[in-house]
Motif scaffolding. Sequence first.
Motif, short mmCIF file in Angstrom:
data_model
loop_
_atom_site.label_atom_id
_atom_site.label_comp_id
_atom_site.label_asym_id
_atom_site.label_seq_id
_atom_site.Cartn_x
_atom_site.Cartn_y
_atom_site.Cartn_z
N LYS A 62 11.14 11.24 5.46
CA LYS A 62 10.80 10.95 4.06
C LYS A 62 9.67 9.92 4.00
CE LYS A 62 15.30 11.80 1.94
NZ LYS A 62 16.42 11.71 2.92
N ALA A 63 8.82 10.07 2.98
CA ALA A 63 7.73 9.11 2.79
C ALA A 63 8.33 7.80 2.32
CB ALA A 63 6.75 9.65 1.75
N ARG A 64 8.11 6.74 3.10
CA ARG A 64 8.74 5.46 2.77
C ARG A 64 7.75 4.30 2.69
NH1 ARG A 64 14.29 5.26 2.82
NH2 ARG A 64 13.85 3.42 1.56
N GLY A 65 6.48 4.57 2.84
CA GLY A 65 5.57 3.43 2.71
C GLY A 65 4.16 3.77 3.12
N ILE A 66 3.32 2.76 3.06
CA ILE A 66 1.91 2.96 3.41
C ILE A 66 1.40 1.74 4.17
CG2 ILE A 66 1.37 4.50 1.48
CD1 ILE A 66 0.23 2.08 -0.02
N ILE A 67 0.33 1.96 4.90
CA ILE A 67 -0.41 0.86 5.51
C ILE A 67 -1.71 0.76 4.73
CG2 ILE A 67 -1.46 -0.06 7.61
CD1 ILE A 67 1.55 0.45 7.93
N VAL A 68 -2.03 -0.44 4.24
CA VAL A 68 -3.28 -0.62 3.51
C VAL A 68 -4.09 -1.72 4.16
CG1 VAL A 68 -2.39 0.13 1.27
CG2 VAL A 68 -2.19 -2.28 1.92
N ARG A 69 -5.39 -1.65 3.92
CA ARG A 69 -6.26 -2.73 4.38
C ARG A 69 -6.69 -3.53 3.16
NH1 ARG A 69 -11.92 -3.51 5.13
NH2 ARG A 69 -12.32 -5.03 6.76
N ASP A 70 -6.43 -4.82 3.21
CA ASP A 70 -6.96 -5.72 2.17
C ASP A 70 -8.46 -5.82 2.44
OD1 ASP A 70 -8.00 -7.93 0.85
OD2 ASP A 70 -6.09 -9.02 0.91
N MET A 71 -9.23 -5.25 1.55
CA MET A 71 -10.67 -5.12 1.83
C MET A 71 -11.41 -6.45 1.79
SD MET A 71 -10.85 -1.68 -0.40
CE MET A 71 -12.59 -1.28 -0.45
N LEU A 72 -10.77 -7.49 1.26
CA LEU A 72 -11.43 -8.80 1.21
C LEU A 72 -11.16 -9.62 2.47
CD1 LEU A 72 -10.91 -9.89 -2.49
CD2 LEU A 72 -12.83 -8.72 -1.43
N ALA A 86 8.72 1.41 0.34
CA ALA A 86 9.25 1.75 -0.99
C ALA A 86 10.18 2.95 -0.86
CB ALA A 86 8.11 2.08 -1.93
N ASP A 87 10.80 3.29 -1.97
CA ASP A 87 11.71 4.44 -1.97
C ASP A 87 10.97 5.76 -2.15
OD1 ASP A 87 14.21 3.04 -1.66
OD2 ASP A 87 13.75 2.18 -3.62
N ALA A 88 9.79 5.69 -2.73
CA ALA A 88 8.98 6.89 -2.87
C ALA A 88 7.51 6.49 -2.93
CB ALA A 88 9.36 7.64 -4.15
N VAL A 89 6.66 7.43 -2.56
CA VAL A 89 5.22 7.17 -2.56
C VAL A 89 4.56 8.22 -3.44
CG1 VAL A 89 3.13 7.03 -1.16
CG2 VAL A 89 5.30 6.18 -0.24
N MET A 136 6.13 17.24 -5.83
CA MET A 136 6.43 16.65 -4.53
C MET A 136 5.79 17.49 -3.43
SD MET A 136 9.94 15.08 -3.14
CE MET A 136 10.82 16.50 -2.56
N SER A 137 5.20 16.79 -2.47
CA SER A 137 4.52 17.48 -1.39
C SER A 137 5.55 18.02 -0.41
CB SER A 137 3.59 16.51 -0.67
OG SER A 137 4.38 15.59 0.06
N SER A 138 5.06 18.56 0.71
CA SER A 138 6.01 19.08 1.68
C SER A 138 6.67 17.96 2.48
CB SER A 138 5.32 20.10 2.60
OG SER A 138 4.14 19.56 3.13
N ILE A 139 6.26 16.70 2.24
CA ILE A 139 7.01 15.57 2.80
C ILE A 139 7.90 15.05 1.68
CG2 ILE A 139 6.89 13.23 3.76
CD1 ILE A 139 4.08 13.85 4.73
N PRO A 140 9.22 15.09 1.84
CA PRO A 140 10.10 14.58 0.78
C PRO A 140 9.73 13.13 0.43
CG PRO A 140 11.38 15.72 2.46
CD PRO A 140 9.98 15.64 2.98
N GLY A 141 9.72 12.85 -0.87
CA GLY A 141 9.43 11.49 -1.31
C GLY A 141 7.95 11.22 -1.52
N LEU A 142 7.09 12.11 -1.03
CA LEU A 142 5.66 11.94 -1.26
C LEU A 142 5.25 12.84 -2.43
CD1 LEU A 142 2.90 10.73 -0.33
CD2 LEU A 142 2.55 12.88 0.88
N HIS A 143 4.90 12.23 -3.53
CA HIS A 143 4.48 12.98 -4.71
C HIS A 143 2.97 12.87 -4.86
CE1 HIS A 143 8.74 12.28 -5.22
NE2 HIS A 143 8.78 13.26 -6.10
N VAL A 144 2.38 13.90 -5.38
CA VAL A 144 0.92 13.91 -5.48
C VAL A 144 0.52 14.33 -6.89
CG1 VAL A 144 -1.22 14.67 -4.40
CG2 VAL A 144 0.90 14.65 -3.06
#
Lengths: 218, 267, 640
Positions: free
Chosen positions: C202-212, C221-224, C417-425
């Motif tokens: 299940k999609a449970r989170g993301i990695i982000v870059r703080d651009m500054l 999170a519980d869903a993305v 919802m995409s083919s990954i549960p919890g990932l909505h687009v």
Amino acid sequence: MSWLRTFWASTVGKKTVMAVTGIMLVGFVVAHMLGNLQMFIGAEAMNKYAALLKSTGELLWVARAGLLVAAALHITAAYQLTMINRAARPEGYAKQEPQVSTLASRTMRLGGVILAAFIIFHLGHFTTGTFHPAFSETGVYGNVILGLRSPLVAGFYVLAMAALGLHLFHGAWAGVRTLGLRKRSADPMYRRLSMGLAIVVWAGFTAIPVAVLLGILN
Amino acid sequence: MSATHATGKGMTLTLHVWRQAGPNAAGRIVDYPAPDISPDMSFLEMLDVVNERLIAKGEEPIAFDHDCREGICGSCGLMINGSAHGPMKLTTACQLHMRSFKDGDDIWIEPWRAKAFPVIKDLVVDRGAFDRIIQAGGYISAPTGTPQDANALPIPKADADLAMDNAACIGCGACVAACPNASASLFTAAKITHLGSLPQGQPERDRRALAMVAQMDEEGFGGCTLHGECQEACPKGISIDAIMQMNRDFVRASATAVQAKEWSGAA
Amino acid sequence: MARKLDAKIPSGPLAEKWETHRFEMKLVNPANKRKFSVIVVGSGLAGASAAASLSELGYQVSCFCFQDTPRRAHSIAAQGGINAAKNYRNDGDSVQRLFYDTIKGGDFRAREANVYRLAQVSVDIIDQCVAQGVPFAREYGGLLANRSFGGAQVSRTFYARGQTGQQLLLGAYQALEKEIARGGVTMYSRHEMLELVVVDGKARGIIVRDMLTGELESHAADAVILATGGYGNVFYLSTNAKGCNVTATWRAHKKGAAFANPCFTQIHPTCIPVAGDHQSKLTLMSESLRNDGRVWVPRRREDCGKDPSQIPEADRDYYLERKYPSFGNLSPRDIASRAAKEACDDGRGVGPGGRGVYLDFADAINRLGRKAIEERYGNLFEMYQRITDEDPYTRPMRIYPAVHYTMGGLWVDYNLMSSIPGLHVLGEANFSDHGANRLGASALMQGLADGYFVIPYTLGDYLATNKLEKVTTDHPEFRAAKEAVETRTKRLLSINGTRTVDSFHRELGKIMWEKCGMARDAKGLQEALKEIPALREQFWRDVKVLGSAEGLNQSLEKAGRVADFLEFAELMCLDALQREESCGGHFRTEYQTEDGEAKRDDERFAYVAAWEYAGEGKAPILNKEPLTFENVHLSTRSYK
């Protein structure tokens, strides 16, 4: 009274105070100028007018107190806003071109300082007589003629009145706009009105020192 | 590899650009020759070309904010020769074209300058203060799903047009940059006027004016002295009439708050 | 191995599906909503409206955008308007008609159920936006004004001057800011998503870059929700903003989300033509211009260099009016675009390089007066003049098609919802509603429909029916994802080759425009499939990215995005190659009628091509979701 504190704390509140007091001061300046022009009618008329003003007694002091408070608020707000505005841009531009702002709008602060200095001198000159060479409590006409004979003093009056004209040109317009008395500004009538006011006040006041220097009034 | 337009009309310019490595680094103006610039390029395309050449030389390119490049996102913001977004009226830097300059010109390029817009790097500044002003009250509370039919509330065309004139703000910050006092009055007032011109905006009108003005001051912007520079710099032509409206709303809201003895909005 | 993708379309009659489904979906108890956290990536119409609406419901929302403020998302650039089946004109519009127009406009390659729901909620969107203070154009009577748009014979488009997208976005942005102030949404501006984290499928989170600061952050999170827009910038030159990219959706694809119909891209017919090699983007002018402008080219090639005013009426070819008499200048986008290309290929184009056709307002100005035209299109005319230095009031505009919108995107089911549960687009990032071609003024409608009126229901159902274990960012999947991003970043910075990122992007764009652009054929696509991997290989060997991973580094940001485009482009060409038919924006020159119209093959290709990532260096797997049409008759699209 917390609303008053919050109102005064905001830049818009301070500007509103400046606009209201500014308009009061404009009213005084116009009345003062009209009174002064009686110099051209003659010594008798002028002295009589001055005596009339003095005879109002307490009323005069109420008016004076009102003007003092207005001026004090106007200056305090101006000072505080200047400090806020300076702090708002700690680092300036290497190059900046004013596009539409006028000489008048950009010299409001300098003009204000000149006017404040002038008012102090002027009160000491013609009201208390402190800076006057031969002050007479009752001879206003004579005080003016003697007081403005020195080219240095008359020059300061002329300079200060030029500053006043410039100050009024931007201030009178900005004052009514700040108060939002006029919503749409597509036509430039208010600008013209304030230009007219500035010229009349400047010319009315400047006429006296110039006339004294030229010997037209004596 | 450099992307230069081969029109044979290439201009040679000298750029004087503010370079600053980071938020806390000291900055300075650095001069760059910019030969072979086509008059058909946009200002940002000219910077692209200069950057491509810098990279080729192993120098870090000039950082500047930009995104849509069609004058609507409000990302780009450059002080060009001392005027916000450059010499052309009603035009953002991305829509300014090099035909506005002459061969041999010197061009000064600086970031927006205001205490409330700290420099992040080179020409990039932080305009988060604008978001916080909107957060203070630049909205109409209408949770999703609650509204009535759109045509249930007729709005006179003149009011809708006035709202639209002021809603056109792109939040670029040119008004602040051009103002000798670094005041955000035009930005704040445009939103107050947009929402205040519409019937939907009335219930929150007083609270909005008090709260947004308080936030604007809180951010460290200066006050309005009616120079009019903001209106001239605004790429969307928003009129300083908005500021009159803001002042009226603020004063009226203050008076109402006194009457209602429930002053709490702006604190 | 191909999977069966379940679109989860509710049963029952078309008109009742959504209503029934809304009732059948499970709800989250109001008191429990604040216990659920949701990540929304992107702050355009779809993202901002979703984040605000979910926060209003009580969920804890984190919203991410790469711009310096959510108000700058590229939805802001949409000019023309937003469709809604309000039938305020009494001209015969209805939900059914908007549904039919959209299905037909999409050349029968979209799902009936999704499109019908879109048409249904379209009316609520206008109500919602008006309540937020969106200053739509009005008549003197105070009621909302409408105009007609390409591909429709009714007047159902609502607009706010030429800045409809801006005004709708600002409405959603203001709702978002309201929720940020209330504490329901935590906003992360200047943060770019670089990886999706999947835990236990299940999609449970993301990695982000703080651009500054350059710091890589993990968010659980519980869903993305991804609302990250389209991939038009794979062509380098497009009407998209410079920052638009495929990274978020491509990263999700590589983590298991199927990518549907990537070859469906839309070319917009009314853009300002390319002026030179320095061109960094193309500027679109609202197609509403086609309401009053007439499109023409000279009848004879030798007239192309002449001043247009010197070409008499008889020597002009108003080709759209000639070929499509009933729709004329309002033919759908793909048809108008291809017709312009044909005229130019025939040597009758005007302007630099002969890549342009005239859009002439002389008749409209004569009929309605200059003032009326100024009122309708003033800002567009100004923009045109600023860019080209030509006055469109006295000289016809020059226009040419440009890449504008991508109908393809991550595959989603009826619940988005995409083919990954919890990932909505949501929004342009998904593939769902426009089939092979999008109608004008429908992108804004879809973005807001997804964000305001679909996801608030369907996400609740997902959260209520799935058991979600607590996951923290210490989970090995988070650490692995973060390490992968770190490695990638280090690699980009250490190559120190000789070519700039932009030069690779330009080259890729050229390949795509020529071989996978307005017209495609097997030969060109096969060539592209050789050239793209070679270019990618060169990129990873010879790109020059200066600076460091710390702090603001715009070259590094671009490099990461272009690297993903270089992978994605290949999938796009593969998809175009397998679809041996012409439909909507996908025109295969081998499949056309005798008079040059698109030839659809419903027998073989009435399906959604949903591609599955199979691993580095492996051919992606094609999954087919068959499209069934029970409520419309599959007809040959004709606008004659």
